[in-house]
Design a protein around this motif. Sequence first.
Motif, PDB file in Angstrom:
ATOM      1  N   HIS A  59       0.807  -1.230   0.000  1.00 22.68           N
ATOM      2  CA  HIS A  59       0.000   0.000   0.000  1.00 22.68           C
ATOM      3  C   HIS A  59       0.835   1.274   0.000  1.00 22.68           C
ATOM      4  O   HIS A  59       0.384   2.306   0.505  1.00 22.68           O
ATOM      5  CB  HIS A  59      -0.987   0.017   1.181  1.00 22.68           C
ATOM      6  N   LEU A  60       2.021   1.229  -0.606  1.00 24.22           N
ATOM      7  CA  LEU A  60       2.799   2.460  -0.730  1.00 24.22           C
ATOM      8  C   LEU A  60       2.162   3.442  -1.705  1.00 24.22           C
ATOM      9  O   LEU A  60       2.071   4.636  -1.425  1.00 24.22           O
ATOM     10  CB  LEU A  60       4.230   2.149  -1.194  1.00 24.22           C
ATOM     11  N   GLY A  61       1.721   2.943  -2.868  1.00 25.96           N
ATOM     12  CA  GLY A  61       1.190   3.836  -3.896  1.00 25.96           C
ATOM     13  C   GLY A  61       0.023   4.667  -3.410  1.00 25.96           C
ATOM     14  O   GLY A  61      -0.067   5.868  -3.683  1.00 25.96           O
ATOM     15  N   ASN A  78      -6.893   9.228  -7.960  1.00 26.34           N
ATOM     16  CA  ASN A  78      -5.648   8.826  -8.635  1.00 26.34           C
ATOM     17  C   ASN A  78      -5.888   7.909  -9.831  1.00 26.34           C
ATOM     18  O   ASN A  78      -4.951   7.512 -10.511  1.00 26.34           O
ATOM     19  CB  ASN A  78      -4.662   8.194  -7.644  1.00 26.34           C
ATOM     20  N   GLY A  79      -7.155   7.579 -10.082  1.00 27.18           N
ATOM     21  CA  GLY A  79      -7.491   6.830 -11.287  1.00 27.18           C
ATOM     22  C   GLY A  79      -7.300   5.331 -11.199  1.00 27.18           C
ATOM     23  O   GLY A  79      -7.530   4.626 -12.184  1.00 27.18           O
ATOM     24  N   PHE A  80      -6.895   4.835 -10.025  1.00 32.41           N
ATOM     25  CA  PHE A  80      -6.648   3.408  -9.862  1.00 32.41           C
ATOM     26  C   PHE A  80      -7.377   2.879  -8.631  1.00 32.41           C
ATOM     27  O   PHE A  80      -7.673   3.616  -7.694  1.00 32.41           O
ATOM     28  CB  PHE A  80      -5.157   3.125  -9.692  1.00 32.41           C
ATOM     29  N   GLN A  81      -7.622   1.579  -8.641  1.00 32.71           N
ATOM     30  CA  GLN A  81      -8.016   0.856  -7.440  1.00 32.71           C
ATOM     31  C   GLN A  81      -7.293  -0.475  -7.466  1.00 32.71           C
ATOM     32  O   GLN A  81      -6.469  -0.717  -8.350  1.00 32.71           O
ATOM     33  CB  GLN A  81      -9.534   0.707  -7.374  1.00 32.71           C
ATOM     34  N   MET A  91      -7.552  -3.532  -8.351  1.00 30.42           N
ATOM     35  CA  MET A  91      -7.478  -4.485  -9.456  1.00 30.42           C
ATOM     36  C   MET A  91      -7.456  -3.855 -10.843  1.00 30.42           C
ATOM     37  O   MET A  91      -7.645  -4.543 -11.844  1.00 30.42           O
ATOM     38  CB  MET A  91      -8.661  -5.465  -9.370  1.00 30.42           C
ATOM     39  N   GLY A  92      -7.241  -2.563 -10.919  1.00 25.53           N
ATOM     40  CA  GLY A  92      -7.175  -1.932 -12.230  1.00 25.53           C
ATOM     41  C   GLY A  92      -7.463  -0.450 -12.143  1.00 25.53           C
ATOM     42  O   GLY A  92      -7.513   0.136 -11.057  1.00 25.53           O
ATOM     43  N   THR A  93      -7.664   0.176 -13.297  1.00 21.78           N
ATOM     44  CA  THR A  93      -8.042   1.581 -13.303  1.00 21.78           C
ATOM     45  C   THR A  93      -9.512   1.705 -12.936  1.00 21.78           C
ATOM     46  O   THR A  93     -10.299   0.756 -13.080  1.00 21.78           O
ATOM     47  CB  THR A  93      -7.814   2.217 -14.679  1.00 21.78           C
ATOM     48  N   ASN A  96       0.128   0.438 -11.030  1.00 16.40           N
ATOM     49  CA  ASN A  96      -0.817  -0.073 -10.048  1.00 16.40           C
ATOM     50  C   ASN A  96      -0.312  -1.308  -9.309  1.00 16.40           C
ATOM     51  O   ASN A  96      -0.858  -1.686  -8.262  1.00 16.40           O
ATOM     52  CB  ASN A  96      -2.167  -0.377 -10.707  1.00 16.40           C
ATOM     53  N   ALA A  97       0.743  -1.942  -9.820  1.00 14.98           N
ATOM     54  CA  ALA A  97       1.333  -3.069  -9.097  1.00 14.98           C
ATOM     55  C   ALA A  97       1.776  -2.656  -7.699  1.00 14.98           C
ATOM     56  O   ALA A  97       1.853  -3.497  -6.790  1.00 14.98           O
ATOM     57  CB  ALA A  97       2.523  -3.635  -9.870  1.00 14.98           C
TER      58      ALA A  97
END
Length: 270
Positions: A25-27, A172-175, A177-179, A246-247
């Motif tokens: 959960h850094l991102g 941020n446009g991501f979650q 499992m994907g955008t 997103n990884a």
Amino acid sequence: MKPQFNPSTLRKTVVEMAFAGNAVHLGCAFSIIELLSRLYGRHMRYDETDPDDPGRDHLVLSKGHGVMAQYACLYELGWLDRNDIDNYFHDGSRLKGLSDAHVPGCEVTSGTLGHGLSVGVGLALAAKRKRTGQRCYAVIGDGEINEGPIWEGMLFAAHAKLDNLMIIVDANGFQAMGTTDEVMQLGDLNAKFAAFDFDVLAVDGHDMDAISTAIEKLQAQENGRPKALIAKTVKGKGVSYMENVNAWHYSRLNPDLYAQALREIEGTSA
């Protein structure tokens, strides 16, 4: 005088925690660093000596998986100590990977997405009824908006005329499992919040002056309408190999990546 919350210092603390705890959960922590820095450093009312001050403003981290960013702020305040940082996510540590109300400065136990906002709505309602002048800031993720309770909370906030509530969307446009476009298209968030009778502004979520200007402009409107700040952010902001990758929602640091992250962050320190 409140501590100065330097984003580079906060990011360094997050990296140190993540490496110490072999944690993820850094991102999603990095995308809210500037937002929390401004809230704690300029806009929130609290007693620096007492995280349980009954007159404090409330910060509800509904996207509880970004909690390392909040822990870094609490460390700057002295509400957490170096032992907390160095033993993050270890057996026996009080710091878990999701927001926990048992930690000084954390208002809610969150991580089951969609529910923190409802707690924030309740805190704002209580402050209104008690006429304390307290504000509540609820930070939610854009992916979290998929959850039905978010919309229920927004409906009630408008119904109860909670103009002391500000929802801050980490867009941020991501979650996980994907955008967000791939998983559940959100459309025009400004228009959606406005349709729910919110005052809404959009802002660059990494421009600290713009963040403060937007917060002040929204708060100046004491009109019975709750507030929404749509913060356009970059997941993984501040470390080149994490940005918009997103990884890094679930990836862990190895020694080489840890060293590179520190070099990059320390290179941007003012």
